[in-house]
Every structure is written in C-alpha cells, then in structure tokens.
Design a protein around this motif. Structure first.
Motif, PDB file in Angstrom:
ATOM      1  N   HIS A   6      44.912  25.025  35.990  1.00  0.00           N
ATOM      2  CA  HIS A   6      44.476  25.081  34.599  1.00  0.00           C
ATOM      3  C   HIS A   6      45.628  24.774  33.650  1.00  0.00           C
ATOM      4  O   HIS A   6      46.775  25.114  33.912  1.00  0.00           O
ATOM      5  CB  HIS A   6      43.905  26.466  34.274  1.00  0.00           C
ATOM      6  N   TYR A  28      37.989  40.208  29.486  1.00  0.00           N
ATOM      7  CA  TYR A  28      36.724  40.005  30.181  1.00  0.00           C
ATOM      8  C   TYR A  28      35.843  38.983  29.457  1.00  0.00           C
ATOM      9  O   TYR A  28      35.314  38.058  30.078  1.00  0.00           O
ATOM     10  CB  TYR A  28      35.976  41.344  30.316  1.00  0.00           C
ATOM     11  N   THR A  31      37.278  35.385  29.595  1.00  0.00           N
ATOM     12  CA  THR A  31      37.104  34.838  30.950  1.00  0.00           C
ATOM     13  C   THR A  31      35.660  34.401  31.163  1.00  0.00           C
ATOM     14  O   THR A  31      35.392  33.307  31.670  1.00  0.00           O
ATOM     15  CB  THR A  31      37.498  35.896  32.012  1.00  0.00           C
ATOM     16  N   ASN A  35      34.636  30.461  31.662  1.00  0.00           N
ATOM     17  CA  ASN A  35      34.044  30.109  32.955  1.00  0.00           C
ATOM     18  C   ASN A  35      32.609  29.615  32.798  1.00  0.00           C
ATOM     19  O   ASN A  35      32.148  28.790  33.580  1.00  0.00           O
ATOM     20  CB  ASN A  35      34.118  31.290  33.927  1.00  0.00           C
ATOM     21  N   HIS A  49      37.141  24.770  39.162  1.00  0.00           N
ATOM     22  CA  HIS A  49      38.056  25.885  39.373  1.00  0.00           C
ATOM     23  C   HIS A  49      37.865  26.879  38.244  1.00  0.00           C
ATOM     24  O   HIS A  49      38.155  26.576  37.091  1.00  0.00           O
ATOM     25  CB  HIS A  49      39.512  25.408  39.405  1.00  0.00           C
ATOM     26  N   TYR A  50      37.368  28.049  38.586  1.00  0.00           N
ATOM     27  CA  TYR A  50      37.133  29.060  37.573  1.00  0.00           C
ATOM     28  C   TYR A  50      38.436  29.752  37.197  1.00  0.00           C
ATOM     29  O   TYR A  50      39.349  29.870  38.007  1.00  0.00           O
ATOM     30  CB  TYR A  50      36.084  30.073  38.047  1.00  0.00           C
ATOM     31  N   ILE A  51      38.501  30.197  35.956  1.00  0.00           N
ATOM     32  CA  ILE A  51      39.702  30.830  35.422  1.00  0.00           C
ATOM     33  C   ILE A  51      39.663  32.315  35.779  1.00  0.00           C
ATOM     34  O   ILE A  51      38.650  32.985  35.594  1.00  0.00           O
ATOM     35  CB  ILE A  51      39.767  30.647  33.888  1.00  0.00           C
ATOM     36  N   LYS A  52      40.787  32.817  36.263  1.00  0.00           N
ATOM     37  CA  LYS A  52      40.878  34.227  36.629  1.00  0.00           C
ATOM     38  C   LYS A  52      41.389  35.035  35.446  1.00  0.00           C
ATOM     39  O   LYS A  52      42.035  34.513  34.544  1.00  0.00           O
ATOM     40  CB  LYS A  52      41.792  34.393  37.830  1.00  0.00           C
ATOM     41  N   GLU A  53      41.101  36.331  35.473  1.00  0.00           N
ATOM     42  CA  GLU A  53      41.508  37.217  34.381  1.00  0.00           C
ATOM     43  C   GLU A  53      43.020  37.239  34.198  1.00  0.00           C
ATOM     44  O   GLU A  53      43.504  37.373  33.081  1.00  0.00           O
ATOM     45  CB  GLU A  53      40.959  38.631  34.606  1.00  0.00           C
ATOM     46  N   GLN A  54      43.786  37.099  35.283  1.00  0.00           N
ATOM     47  CA  GLN A  54      45.247  37.099  35.168  1.00  0.00           C
ATOM     48  C   GLN A  54      45.728  35.894  34.360  1.00  0.00           C
ATOM     49  O   GLN A  54      46.654  36.007  33.562  1.00  0.00           O
ATOM     50  CB  GLN A  54      45.904  37.104  36.552  1.00  0.00           C
ATOM     51  N   THR A  55      45.082  34.750  34.531  1.00  0.00           N
ATOM     52  CA  THR A  55      45.427  33.552  33.769  1.00  0.00           C
ATOM     53  C   THR A  55      45.158  33.783  32.283  1.00  0.00           C
ATOM     54  O   THR A  55      45.979  33.415  31.432  1.00  0.00           O
ATOM     55  CB  THR A  55      44.616  32.345  34.277  1.00  0.00           C
TER      56      THR A  55
END
Length: 135
Positions: A6, A28, A31, A35, A49-55
């Motif tokens: 990303h 939350y 994200t 997504n 590619h889905y975005i993670k909460e850490q990103t």
C-alpha cells in the motif's frame, strides 16, 4: 522483508478525505471504509490487498506528527476497549499538500539524519543549520 503493498501517502490522503466528509475517524472505521473501496474495485487482473489496522495506525501516527490530526475524544466501547476518535486540525489541508509535494525530499533528509555515518555532533550541527534555514 515483505514488499510494501500500500502507498502510505495515498492512505494518509484518504484518511483526510474521510475526515473532510465528516466520517468518524477511528482506526476501525477508517479500515472498514478503505477496505470497502478496495472490495468494490472492478479490476479482475489485480490481486486485492486489504489494508490492515496496523497500516492505518501508522498513517494516523504520521498525520499526528504532521499536526494534521488530533485526538477529539477517547471513549470506551461495549467490550471495554479504548476507542480514540480523531479530528482534522485547522490547517491539515495546507500542511498535507506541502508534505505531499516534498515527500521524497523530506524522507531523504530523514534517512541521512538517521544514518550511522553521521556522528551526534554532526547531527546537532545539521539540525542547527536546518532550524536557521527555516526561519
């Protein structure tokens, strides 16, 4: 080390756009919204590619450092977890536009400053010079 999937700058920009639209800015919610946009892409050729909460958390922290975001409130969820709600700062658009324009230059300077080849004394002098130039 895994390849970056990303574009952090694009995610930061998307967060600011959500804020301008009046969306609730929580990790939350951001994200979920970003997504949802990825899920709705019509491209069959590319892998999604889905975005993670850490990103998202990393992008928010960068925006906070730039003074584009600040904490509006901290609430407790039903499960007792802490939920931070962010809001845009007054000059967030201007700050981000300048950051976006000079992104690569800023990060080259930071990379040099974090280099092991520069002593602490040299780093102090570089910081002093930069402060003088910024006046």
């Amino acid at each position: 080390m895994p390849k970056k999937v990303h574009d952090k700058l694009k995610i930061m920009e998307d967060i600011l756009i959500l804020g301008k639209k009046g969306e609730e800015l929580t990790i939350y919610n951001i994200t979920k919204k970003l997504n949802q946009n990825i899920k709705n892409l019509k491209c069959v050729d590319i892998e999604k590619h889905y975005i993670k909460e850490q990103t998202i958390s990393d992008a928010i922290n960068e925006l906070k450092k730039l003074n584009c975001l600040e904490i509006k409130s901290i609430e407790k969820t039903k499960t007792g977890k802490e939920k931070k709600i962010y809001k845009l700062t007054e000059n967030s658009e201007k700050i981000f536009e300048i950051y976006k324009k000079d992104y690569s230059k800023i990060h080259k300077i930071l990379k040099i400053m974090r280099s092991d080849e520069i002593s602490d004394d040299e780093l102090d002098i570089i910081i002093f010079i930069l402060k003088r130039l910024l006046r």
